[in-house]
Design an enzyme around this catalytic site. Structure first.
Site, PDB file in Angstrom:
ATOM      1  N   GLY A 169       0.839  -1.193   0.000  1.00 15.18           N
ATOM      2  CA  GLY A 169       0.000   0.000   0.000  1.00 15.18           C
ATOM      3  C   GLY A 169       0.876   1.244   0.000  1.00 15.18           C
ATOM      4  N   GLY A 170       0.322   2.318   0.527  1.00 14.29           N
ATOM      5  CA  GLY A 170       1.058   3.583   0.556  1.00 14.29           C
ATOM      6  C   GLY A 170       2.344   3.487   1.352  1.00 14.29           C
ATOM      7  N   GLY A 404      26.284  10.979 -29.039  1.00 14.80           N
ATOM      8  CA  GLY A 404      25.773  11.701 -27.869  1.00 14.80           C
ATOM      9  C   GLY A 404      26.204  11.037 -26.576  1.00 14.80           C
ATOM     10  N   ALA A 405      26.388   9.722 -26.627  1.00 18.41           N
ATOM     11  CA  ALA A 405      26.782   8.999 -25.421  1.00 18.41           C
ATOM     12  C   ALA A 405      28.179   9.415 -24.960  1.00 18.41           C
ATOM     13  CB  ALA A 405      26.719   7.499 -25.666  1.00 18.41           C
TER      14      ALA A 405
END
Ligand code: HXC
Length: 508
Positions: A169-170, A404-405
């Site tokens: 849950g939370g 770009g790497a």
């Protein structure tokens, strides 16, 4: 007087008994230690100082006034790990299933506040059925108080979560906001909604373990960082792990005596790179041969294996390692590896841990799946993280650094302090064959082969980048440890600040 002392001891005994023998036996029967036994393993012997042992819940509904256990399902306090102060909470599943009441939350908040004030790590041992159902909204309020503190503590003190039972849950959101999560195989699980709800809503049939067990979260979801076989292994690993981390963002990285020579030459590294550029090699070898005594604590070893992250030491001081792994997907950057490394780089930067980056990257992974799932935004996370980092950054390119790497992986242009390349480095906009097929489209295969050779001769080396000052020095592989050690010494007093801002806006 003696009578009063005896009463105190009796109260302490009642608190230590937790939920009673039967429930303790149940806990042991599941292969789990109790909350207190866990602290005995985690902390230096005799160092634990408990707080709030007599705290009781304040619930008046559902017959709760008749069920009061001192401590209210969580053991909190401080202790030491190899002599260094840490704050801890350990949820006691034998008391109302370790569920979180208002008072239980207050206990956790108290030690979080103290950890923040004095600047010491917080370690949470989670074993809980979630919100104390009898308390309703008071329990939810308690969770939110913890969440708020997790956020304020982020980047101020290291926060480590050990998931040693249910976390559902939370309740999952407190560990989720801490820096690292370790899980125990087969006895811990984390999910927002359990298998029954999943079945009702989506008609999917899944076990607890498959949905949110340690293996799932350390391989698929990457919610957790490392999975261990049992409680003891997890707790001992946490001790080793904490040893790498500074106590807070106000303190320097810990320093321990180092007997491994700082200038140890590793001749075997001179032949690490195979003759064929497409042949993989294990980047772990370079990492372990560079670090003190080969001691490397890998984080997320089972997720996105194309990038390796973790902590080690050089001359006894902690460094963060980020390295492309040619053995997995050729070391390419994809969504998962970018996210994995970005968060790690940000942790190192927040806690002033120098970053050593080993680069062998053929670029970003092409594909519809990658594009549609946002490689642009996720790749930008790593780029952003490296670019904003002001800690010492030393980069060694071993082989490929394409496109770009190349920029992303702690290049000179992103304020890399010392950028080294091995003689085998190839720094280029892309691989030779791909480049030639674009520039010389339509040519015969013979011409393509010839041009590829030409392109390779021109660019498949570190000297074009070095001639522009993008690489500070081309170093011998065997001298990598010595170069990094010297670099880190030089950079110890590095000062660099980013412009003032409320906070940045990293592409989330
Ligand atoms: C009060 C709880 C409890 C809870 C367990 N217990 N969970 N008491 N509040 N949330 C008690 C049980 O009554 C039992 O008491 C003891 O703990 C052990 O539980 P068992 O069910 O016997 O153990 P087990 O079979 O191992 O199952 C563990 C469990 C199950 C899977 C965690 O107890 C369970 O499903 N609990 C409820 C989980 C839940 O729905 N929590 C609320 C989620 S909502 P006795 O006296 O018999 O020993 C939530 C919201 C948080 O957490 C939101 C934050 C923003």
């Amino acid at each position: 007087m003696l009578e009063i002392l005896e009463k105190l001891e009796a109260r302490r005994e009642a608190a230590r008994a937790g939920g009673g023998e039967k429930r303790v036996a149940g806990q042991h029967g599941r292969g789990k230690l109790t909350a207190r036994e866990r602290l005995d393993v985690l902390l230096d012997p005799g160092s634990f100082e408990e707080l709030d042992m007599y705290v009781e819940h304040n619930c008046v509904d559902f017959g709760m006034p008749d069920q009061v256990v001192p401590g209210d399902g969580v053991v909190t306090g401080s202790g030491t790990i190899n002599g260094r102060l840490v704050f801890v909470f350990s949820q006691d599943f034998t008391v109302f299933g370790g569920s979180l009441s208002e008072r239980h939350a207050q206990k956790i908040c108290k030690i979080m506040d103290m950890a923040m004030k004095v600047g010491a790590p917080l370690i949470g041992l989670n074993d809980s059925g979630g919100a104390r159902i009898q308390e309703g909204v008071a329990s939810l309020a308690g969770y939110a108080e913890v969440f708020q503190r997790n956020v304020l503590a982020s980047g101020v003190i290291p926060q480590l979560s050990l998931i040693m039972g249910p976390c559902a849950g939370g309740a999952v959101y407190s560990p989720a906001m801490t820096d690292f999560i370790f899980m125990v195989k087969d006895s811990s699980y984390m999910f927002v909604t359990g298998p029954d709800v999943v079945k009702t809503v989506t008609n999917e049939v899944v076990t607890q373990e498959e949905l949110g067990g340690a293996v799932t979260h350390t391989t698929k979801s990457s919610v957790a960082d490392v999975a261990f076989e049992n409680d003891i292994e997890t707790l001992l690993a946490a001790r080793d792990f904490i040893d790498f981390l500074p106590a807070s963002n106000r303190e320097e990285v810990p320093e321990r005596e180092c007997t491994d020579p700082w200038d140890r030459a590793e001749q075997s590294l001179d032949t690490l790179i195979p003759p064929n550029a497409n042949q993989p090699y294990d980047m772990h070898e370079l990492i372990s041969k560079t670090l003190d005594d080969g001691d490397f604590f890998e984080v997320q070893p089972a997720h996105a294996g194309n990038i390796i992250i973790g902590f080690g030491r050089i001359e006894g001081r902690t460094v963060g390692i980020v390295a492309n792994q040619p053995m997995v997907l050729a070391g390419v950057l994809d969504i998962n590896s970018s996210k994995k490394a970005a968060r790690f780089v940000r942790f190192c930067d927040a806690f002033d841990i120098p970053i050593v980056t080993f680069v062998d990257v053929p670029g970003f992974l092409p594909g519809v799946g990658q594009e549609h799932n946002g490689i642009i935004k996720h790749g930008a996370k790593l780029l952003f993280a490296y670019a904003e980092a002001t800690v010492p950054k030393i980069t060694v390119i071993t082989r490929k650094a394409y496109g770009g790497a190349y920029d992303v992986m702690a290049s000179k242009h992103l304020r890399g302090d010392l950028n080294y390349a091995w003689p085998t480095a190839e720094i280029a906009v892309m691989g030779a064959k791909g480049a030639v097929e674009i520039i010389f489209r339509g040519r015969t295969p013979e011409e393509i082969a010839e041009k590829t050779k030409e392109y390779e001769d021109r660019f498949a080396n570190p000297f074009v980048a070095a001639s522009k000052g993008f690489i500070d020095e081309v170093i011998m592989p065997h001298s990598t440890r010595r170069r990094i050690a010297l670099g880190l010494r030089k950079l110890r007093n590095k000062q660099l600040e980013n412009p003032w801002k409320k906070h940045d806006n990293i592409p989330l």
